[in-house]
Design a protein around this motif. Sequence first.
Motif, PDB file in Angstrom:
ATOM      1  N   SER A 394      17.857 -94.822  11.542  1.00 18.54           N
ATOM      2  CA  SER A 394      16.712 -95.630  11.140  1.00 18.54           C
ATOM      3  C   SER A 394      16.037 -95.153   9.861  1.00 18.54           C
ATOM      4  O   SER A 394      15.059 -95.739   9.426  1.00 18.54           O
ATOM      5  CB  SER A 394      15.674 -95.651  12.271  1.00 18.54           C
ATOM      6  OG  SER A 394      15.272 -94.333  12.596  1.00 18.54           O
ATOM      7  N   THR A 395      16.554 -94.064   9.230  1.00 15.26           N
ATOM      8  CA  THR A 395      15.915 -93.553   8.016  1.00 15.26           C
ATOM      9  C   THR A 395      16.947 -93.395   6.910  1.00 15.26           C
ATOM     10  O   THR A 395      17.281 -92.283   6.501  1.00 15.26           O
ATOM     11  CB  THR A 395      15.229 -92.199   8.286  1.00 15.26           C
ATOM     12  OG1 THR A 395      16.188 -91.287   8.865  1.00 15.26           O
ATOM     13  CG2 THR A 395      14.065 -92.363   9.237  1.00 15.26           C
ATOM     14  N   PRO A 396      17.489 -94.498   6.399  1.00 17.73           N
ATOM     15  CA  PRO A 396      18.549 -94.398   5.391  1.00 17.73           C
ATOM     16  C   PRO A 396      18.043 -93.825   4.072  1.00 17.73           C
ATOM     17  O   PRO A 396      16.883 -93.996   3.697  1.00 17.73           O
ATOM     18  CB  PRO A 396      19.010 -95.849   5.226  1.00 17.73           C
ATOM     19  CG  PRO A 396      17.833 -96.660   5.613  1.00 17.73           C
ATOM     20  CD  PRO A 396      17.158 -95.897   6.708  1.00 17.73           C
ATOM     21  N   ILE A 397      18.937 -93.163   3.375  1.00 17.19           N
ATOM     22  CA  ILE A 397      18.647 -92.594   2.064  1.00 17.19           C
ATOM     23  C   ILE A 397      18.908 -93.649   0.995  1.00 17.19           C
ATOM     24  O   ILE A 397      19.903 -94.372   1.051  1.00 17.19           O
ATOM     25  CB  ILE A 397      19.537 -91.368   1.812  1.00 17.19           C
ATOM     26  CG1 ILE A 397      19.149 -90.232   2.759  1.00 17.19           C
ATOM     27  CG2 ILE A 397      19.461 -90.902   0.364  1.00 17.19           C
ATOM     28  CD1 ILE A 397      20.212 -89.176   2.888  1.00 17.19           C
ATOM     29  N   ALA A 398      18.021 -93.737   0.024  1.00 22.55           N
ATOM     30  CA  ALA A 398      18.221 -94.629  -1.106  1.00 22.55           C
ATOM     31  C   ALA A 398      18.369 -93.809  -2.382  1.00 22.55           C
ATOM     32  O   ALA A 398      17.564 -92.911  -2.650  1.00 22.55           O
ATOM     33  CB  ALA A 398      17.048 -95.597  -1.241  1.00 22.55           C
ATOM     34  N   LEU A 399      19.407 -94.094  -3.152  1.00 25.80           N
ATOM     35  CA  LEU A 399      19.620 -93.435  -4.429  1.00 25.80           C
ATOM     36  C   LEU A 399      18.827 -94.174  -5.503  1.00 25.80           C
ATOM     37  O   LEU A 399      18.814 -95.414  -5.530  1.00 25.80           O
ATOM     38  CB  LEU A 399      21.096 -93.429  -4.809  1.00 25.80           C
ATOM     39  CG  LEU A 399      22.010 -92.387  -4.154  1.00 25.80           C
ATOM     40  CD1 LEU A 399      22.063 -92.546  -2.644  1.00 25.80           C
ATOM     41  CD2 LEU A 399      23.415 -92.475  -4.744  1.00 25.80           C
TER      42      LEU A 399
END
Length: 477
Positions: A394-399
């Motif tokens: 539920s806490t995806p990483i964004a580049l």
Amino acid sequence: MKSLISTYIQNWQVNTARTFLSGPAILLAFFFVSCEEPIEVEGDLVPGGNSTEIRFVEIPLEMNHTAFDSLIVSTNAVAGSRGQIFVGKQNDPLIGDFSASGYFGLLLDNDFRRDSIPSNASVTQTRLKLGFNYYYGSEFSNLQNFVISQLADTLSISGEFYGIFDQFPVDSKVSTDANIFVSPIDSIEYFVPITNDLGSEILNLINDSDNNSIDIYNALKGFKIELGSDLNNIQGINLADGESYLEVIYESPELDTLGSVQLSLSGSSFTQVDFQPGSMIPMNYSGKEEFELADDSKAYFNNMLGISPKVKLSNYLTFLDTVEFMQINRAELVISSPDFVLEDNQTNQIRPANNIIPYILGEDGNIEKQGEDFWAFQANFGSGGLPVNPNGASTPIALSYDEGKKEIKGDISFFLQEIYNNPGLWNPDYDFIFTGQFIRRNSTPFNEVPKINLGNFDHFFVDKENIKIRIYYTTFK
């Protein structure tokens, strides 16, 4: 006597797969920010100072390409959609010829007082207001011709999930020829003139008391907007209330001033894409098939087209076999190129992809799920800053893009550390791809097919060797 350790972060260089920094220290993660001055740490204040050292490694990643175009939902009826439709063109001999057209319906507000329009009202002007909120291209100094056509079939008002290859036949053109100068850097209202015949049809539908708002919507069927001029510009049209609408202005002997009625751009509005691959992309790239670019040293990503590198973590797993102990201080997934440019002026609106999310593919090529969520690389920190379940999704990483360093990058420290601590977290047959949008849970709980909302045209085209993992870590000597 206390020994001092000077660590020059800015000048660390890597010539091989592993470069070691000498010096007895464990440094906390905040030491690994960019510093022009050396960081001095007293050795006997550092735990394990006599038996540990900091190391730095850059790990190249192996990859080919894949397409997720069949999974892109461009309708604005899906939760998490951008609330935009896109219109414009991009022509590149390497990548291909691209065009985007927007589809929308017209919806009268249920609160509009329909008896405020006199029965003898006549139309003086009909126009479509376009509230632009996205620009990409290199020819904004030229006039553009936006063409509006009425559809032959009715665009669904809700419940339809249109994809980028869906399209509707048009019946007739309803815009009048007019060229518009679009300024990406100025706050200007833009209107496309529409025939008064359509305006009169709308007033007649409103004046018919048997019609409710949905009846009017269905009678008008829907509309298509496309770029008539052959320019390398793409615009995003904001569908929020008051930003874009069709307006009918009328007069009547019963009125002292002109009256008007506005219909919002609504319904299952969506973007349709037409794409003819150029010399770099194979003609049969579509439909989750793996492929290589004509130059297999290159990598290309474009969320609007649904094309992404398909990347393996095998080199990282191999690296883990070489370390006895590892505590990651900072790890980044990095995409770099000296050719990245950021231009924001009247003529050019150019930028690399920003805010892209690495999603994990299983052995079958589908995006993996953890519980009800589709699984991306995870930040795994809650709102209070504390770690949460690394197996959650539920806490995806964004580049994001760093113009100063010409890098698209994101912090994947926690996720890589968990793979080291718990090897079962990562199946060696997994890959990952990039998307420009967070993938929402499906409305059907057990549906394993994701709906990927349409992203914008921001993209990257880089050397594969410039997609890598960069790790600063502490280990035993």
